[in-house]
Design a protein around this motif. Structure first.
Motif, PDB file in Angstrom:
ATOM      1  N   TYR A  29       0.826  -1.199   0.000  1.00  0.00           N
ATOM      2  CA  TYR A  29       0.000   0.000   0.000  1.00  0.00           C
ATOM      3  C   TYR A  29       0.868   1.260   0.000  1.00  0.00           C
ATOM      4  CZ  TYR A  29      -4.456  -2.404   0.991  1.00  0.00           C
ATOM      5  OH  TYR A  29      -5.585  -3.166   0.926  1.00  0.00           O
ATOM      6  N   ILE A  30       1.925   1.264   0.785  1.00  0.00           N
ATOM      7  CA  ILE A  30       2.839   2.410   0.820  1.00  0.00           C
ATOM      8  C   ILE A  30       3.399   2.663  -0.571  1.00  0.00           C
ATOM      9  CG2 ILE A  30       5.074   3.256   1.657  1.00  0.00           C
ATOM     10  CD1 ILE A  30       4.497   1.643   4.272  1.00  0.00           C
ATOM     11  N   TYR A  33       0.669   4.020  -2.924  1.00  0.00           N
ATOM     12  CA  TYR A  33       0.300   5.401  -2.615  1.00  0.00           C
ATOM     13  C   TYR A  33       1.386   6.371  -3.085  1.00  0.00           C
ATOM     14  CZ  TYR A  33      -1.533   9.392  -0.010  1.00  0.00           C
ATOM     15  OH  TYR A  33      -2.039  10.622   0.331  1.00  0.00           O
ATOM     16  N   LEU A  34       2.628   6.060  -2.766  1.00  0.00           N
ATOM     17  CA  LEU A  34       3.720   6.950  -3.149  1.00  0.00           C
ATOM     18  C   LEU A  34       3.956   6.949  -4.654  1.00  0.00           C
ATOM     19  CD1 LEU A  34       6.271   6.179  -0.297  1.00  0.00           C
ATOM     20  CD2 LEU A  34       4.825   8.221  -0.542  1.00  0.00           C
ATOM     21  N   TYR A  35       3.786   5.813  -5.283  1.00  0.00           N
ATOM     22  CA  TYR A  35       4.037   5.699  -6.711  1.00  0.00           C
ATOM     23  C   TYR A  35       3.010   6.470  -7.533  1.00  0.00           C
ATOM     24  CZ  TYR A  35       5.879   3.458 -10.899  1.00  0.00           C
ATOM     25  OH  TYR A  35       6.481   3.218 -12.108  1.00  0.00           O
ATOM     26  N   LEU A  46      -0.224   8.804   4.822  1.00  0.00           N
ATOM     27  CA  LEU A  46      -0.093   7.373   4.550  1.00  0.00           C
ATOM     28  C   LEU A  46      -0.935   6.545   5.512  1.00  0.00           C
ATOM     29  CD1 LEU A  46       3.719   6.944   3.844  1.00  0.00           C
ATOM     30  CD2 LEU A  46       1.868   6.246   2.335  1.00  0.00           C
ATOM     31  N   ALA A  47      -0.821   6.841   6.801  1.00  0.00           N
ATOM     32  CA  ALA A  47      -1.558   6.069   7.807  1.00  0.00           C
ATOM     33  C   ALA A  47      -3.060   6.173   7.578  1.00  0.00           C
ATOM     34  CB  ALA A  47      -1.192   6.545   9.211  1.00  0.00           C
ATOM     35  N   VAL A  97       7.839  10.964   3.431  1.00  0.00           N
ATOM     36  CA  VAL A  97       8.326   9.784   2.732  1.00  0.00           C
ATOM     37  C   VAL A  97       8.242  10.037   1.237  1.00  0.00           C
ATOM     38  CG1 VAL A  97       8.051   7.298   2.455  1.00  0.00           C
ATOM     39  CG2 VAL A  97       7.293   8.387   4.563  1.00  0.00           C
ATOM     40  N   THR A  98       9.298   9.669   0.523  1.00  0.00           N
ATOM     41  CA  THR A  98       9.289   9.719  -0.937  1.00  0.00           C
ATOM     42  C   THR A  98       9.925   8.437  -1.456  1.00  0.00           C
ATOM     43  OG1 THR A  98      11.415  10.863  -0.960  1.00  0.00           O
ATOM     44  CG2 THR A  98       9.453  12.228  -1.143  1.00  0.00           C
ATOM     45  N   LEU A  99       9.516   8.035  -2.634  1.00  0.00           N
ATOM     46  CA  LEU A  99      10.149   6.882  -3.256  1.00  0.00           C
ATOM     47  C   LEU A  99      11.485   7.300  -3.841  1.00  0.00           C
ATOM     48  CD1 LEU A  99       7.296   5.031  -5.176  1.00  0.00           C
ATOM     49  CD2 LEU A  99       8.317   4.450  -3.003  1.00  0.00           C
ATOM     50  N   THR A 100      12.430   6.385  -3.833  1.00  0.00           N
ATOM     51  CA  THR A 100      13.722   6.615  -4.458  1.00  0.00           C
ATOM     52  C   THR A 100      13.728   5.971  -5.834  1.00  0.00           C
ATOM     53  OG1 THR A 100      14.698   4.585  -3.603  1.00  0.00           O
ATOM     54  CG2 THR A 100      14.840   6.558  -2.188  1.00  0.00           C
TER      55      THR A 100
END
Length: 182
Positions: A29-30, A33-35, A46-47, A97-100
């Protein structure tokens, strides 16, 4: 020979890590959501969203208990794990939070949403109709057979090329059917 074995083990470990990360629905899910966002998310966002997905209710109908339960697991377990593996950049001080770029390596293992894939059947039906019309024009001596053959061949090559390009870009960007994330 020994070097090939070592390289295979390194690849296998990376695959094992990917499956380890994806083994938990909250981490999936994280990633989802971030993608699907272009900006960083807060741990609160996020929560809330993950708790809403898990309880199948809108975010504004969540109670504090459900949101807090997800928040704690994200804060203590899931976000640090994604950060350790280089999948997400988790800033505890800011709570963002961010995706790398490393996320691209793991996102490809997520299920693809059926609705986002193009259905090329109708493109081919359309091309077939055009081919029948061109062949009818040939039969009526309105069009030369060579011209009809070239037009049909060019249409087919163009459609196959387009399908290939769309398939490649969809494979890189498509993601996620939330029902398959659980």
């Amino acid at each position: 020979m020994q070097r090939e074995t070592l390289m295979a083990e390194e690849t296998e470990l990376a695959l094992d890590d990917a499956f380890n990360i994806l083994s938990n629905s909250r981490r999936r899910y994280i990633l989802y959501y971030l993608y699907t966002r272009s900006e960083p998310a807060t741990i609160d966002e996020l929560a809330g969203q993950i708790a809403a997905w898990e309880n199948e209710i809108p975010v504004d109908e969540l109670d504090d208990t459900a949101r807090r339960r997800v928040y704690v697991s994200l804060y203590q377990t899931h976000l640090p794990k994604l950060d350790d593996f280089g999948i997400a950049d988790y800033d505890r001080d800011d709570g963002t939070v961010t995706l790398t770029e490393g996320a691209e390596e793991i996102v490809r293992y997520l299920p693809v949403e059926e609705g986002e894939q193009r259905d090329f059947v109708w493109y081919y039906v359309g091309l077939s109709v055009v081919a029948v019309v061109l062949l009818a024009a040939v039969a009526a001596n309105v069009l030369m057979p060579a011209i009809a053959a070239v037009l049909i061949a060019v249409g087919l090559v163009a459609l196959v090329g387009y399908q290939f390009l769309v398939g490649r870009s969809d494979g890189e960007r498509d993601l996620l059917d939330l029902e398959n994330l659980e």
